[in-house]
Scaffold this motif. Sequence first.
Motif, PDB file in Angstrom:
ATOM      1  N   VAL A   1      40.522  37.998  34.766  1.00 43.68           N
ATOM      2  CA  VAL A   1      40.895  38.979  35.497  1.00 43.68           C
ATOM      3  C   VAL A   1      40.879  40.095  34.900  1.00 43.68           C
ATOM      4  O   VAL A   1      40.455  41.118  35.742  1.00 43.68           O
ATOM      5  N   ALA A   2      40.947  40.609  33.431  1.00 46.31           N
ATOM      6  CA  ALA A   2      40.774  41.917  33.000  1.00 46.31           C
ATOM      7  C   ALA A   2      39.452  42.355  33.164  1.00 46.31           C
ATOM      8  O   ALA A   2      38.892  43.320  33.602  1.00 46.31           O
ATOM      9  N   VAL A   3      38.329  41.382  32.887  1.00 49.41           N
ATOM     10  CA  VAL A   3      36.946  42.061  33.159  1.00 49.41           C
ATOM     11  C   VAL A   3      36.544  42.112  34.452  1.00 49.41           C
ATOM     12  O   VAL A   3      35.970  43.152  34.707  1.00 49.41           O
ATOM     13  N   MET A   4      37.000  41.450  35.378  1.00 51.40           N
ATOM     14  CA  MET A   4      36.676  41.500  36.972  1.00 51.40           C
ATOM     15  C   MET A   4      37.340  42.730  37.486  1.00 51.40           C
ATOM     16  O   MET A   4      36.603  43.571  37.963  1.00 51.40           O
ATOM     17  N   ARG A   5      38.531  43.290  36.924  1.00 50.69           N
ATOM     18  CA  ARG A   5      39.208  44.446  37.248  1.00 50.69           C
ATOM     19  C   ARG A   5      38.376  45.551  36.864  1.00 50.69           C
ATOM     20  O   ARG A   5      38.062  46.594  37.572  1.00 50.69           O
TER      21      ARG A   5
ATOM     22  N   ASN B   1      35.015  45.816  38.986  1.00 58.97           N
ATOM     23  CA  ASN B   1      35.146  46.375  40.263  1.00 58.97           C
ATOM     24  C   ASN B   1      35.668  47.756  40.246  1.00 58.97           C
ATOM     25  O   ASN B   1      35.600  48.479  41.297  1.00 58.97           O
ATOM     26  N   ASP B   2      36.258  48.209  39.123  1.00 62.99           N
ATOM     27  CA  ASP B   2      36.513  49.714  38.940  1.00 62.99           C
ATOM     28  C   ASP B   2      35.157  50.647  38.731  1.00 62.99           C
ATOM     29  O   ASP B   2      34.975  51.460  39.347  1.00 62.99           O
ATOM     30  N   VAL B   3      34.381  50.024  37.618  1.00 66.69           N
ATOM     31  CA  VAL B   3      33.257  50.800  37.281  1.00 66.69           C
ATOM     32  C   VAL B   3      32.063  50.994  38.400  1.00 66.69           C
ATOM     33  O   VAL B   3      31.193  51.691  38.562  1.00 66.69           O
ATOM     34  N   ILE B   4      32.095  49.729  39.197  1.00 74.39           N
ATOM     35  CA  ILE B   4      31.018  49.735  40.085  1.00 74.39           C
ATOM     36  C   ILE B   4      31.008  50.604  41.610  1.00 74.39           C
ATOM     37  O   ILE B   4      30.110  50.999  42.225  1.00 74.39           O
TER      38      ILE B   4
ATOM     39  N   GLU C   1      42.734  42.276  46.100  1.00 77.44           N
ATOM     40  CA  GLU C   1      44.091  41.360  45.692  1.00 77.44           C
ATOM     41  C   GLU C   1      43.930  40.935  44.143  1.00 77.44           C
ATOM     42  O   GLU C   1      45.200  41.046  43.652  1.00 77.44           O
ATOM     43  N   LEU C   2      42.918  40.877  43.579  1.00 85.14           N
ATOM     44  CA  LEU C   2      42.938  40.566  42.205  1.00 85.14           C
ATOM     45  C   LEU C   2      43.259  41.974  41.314  1.00 85.14           C
ATOM     46  O   LEU C   2      43.938  41.574  40.395  1.00 85.14           O
ATOM     47  N   ALA C   3      43.306  43.113  41.916  1.00 82.53           N
ATOM     48  CA  ALA C   3      43.811  44.177  41.131  1.00 82.53           C
ATOM     49  C   ALA C   3      45.471  44.269  41.248  1.00 82.53           C
ATOM     50  O   ALA C   3      45.950  45.114  40.574  1.00 82.53           O
ATOM     51  N   GLY C   4      46.125  43.319  41.988  1.00 91.04           N
ATOM     52  CA  GLY C   4      47.515  43.547  42.064  1.00 91.04           C
ATOM     53  C   GLY C   4      48.092  42.900  40.859  1.00 91.04           C
ATOM     54  O   GLY C   4      47.481  42.253  40.028  1.00 91.04           O
ATOM     55  N   THR C   5      49.281  42.815  40.848  1.00 92.50           N
ATOM     56  CA  THR C   5      50.126  42.008  39.917  1.00 92.50           C
ATOM     57  C   THR C   5      50.414  40.757  40.023  1.00 92.50           C
ATOM     58  O   THR C   5      50.278  40.346  41.359  1.00 92.50           O
TER      59      THR C   5
END
Length: 212
Positions: free
Chosen positions: A46-50, A53-56, A112-116
């Motif tokens: 989850v941390a890596v995908m977040r 998704n942020d840097v892209i 959705e993945l960025a949520g808690t």
Amino acid sequence: MTRSNAVTGAVLGAATVTTGLIAGAFYVFSCGVMPGLARSDDRMYVAVMRDINDVIQNPVFFLSFLGALVLTGVSAWQLRATPYRRWVWTAVAAYAMAFLVTVTFNVPLNDELAGTGDPAALRARFEGPWVAWNAARAVLSTVALGCLGRALVGYGRAGTAPGRGRAGQGRGKRADRSGQGPAETAGSVRRGAGENGRSGRAQPGSSGRNRA
């Protein structure tokens, strides 16, 4: 090649390059990034995908992602009266579907993945659908790339010189058959005048002999 043809070729080439960049990005996710992340634990996944998704979300990616759609559409309009229009329009359709898949499925899953929530639950709802839709957009963008490449090859062949060279050779042959150069023409005139003069001088003598 005229300036208009050069611009058309440049737009088609730029559309091919940008589409190739996006197809390659989706391909790398399918073949490398996601299989690699699949080996990590839920929290790391989850941390890596977040982070991805942020840097892209940067100008370079958006320039390619949006530019491919715009440039392919412009190229399709420019080539609407050529034999390659079907290839480019197919590329437009394929990439537009890849674009819609991204906006409709992948981006909402990223949000959705960025949520808690519990990392295991977040991963369970995200991983399978995201990987499947990414594979779909990778295939669609690759199809678009192949169609643009085919159109680019055909357009490049049509703009080369052999056809024009054959036409020029045909015009040269017709010119050779239809006339001579200035020097040859003048020589022909002088030869014709000399022959007429000799013929005129020979006629009186022959008439005298006939009377005798």
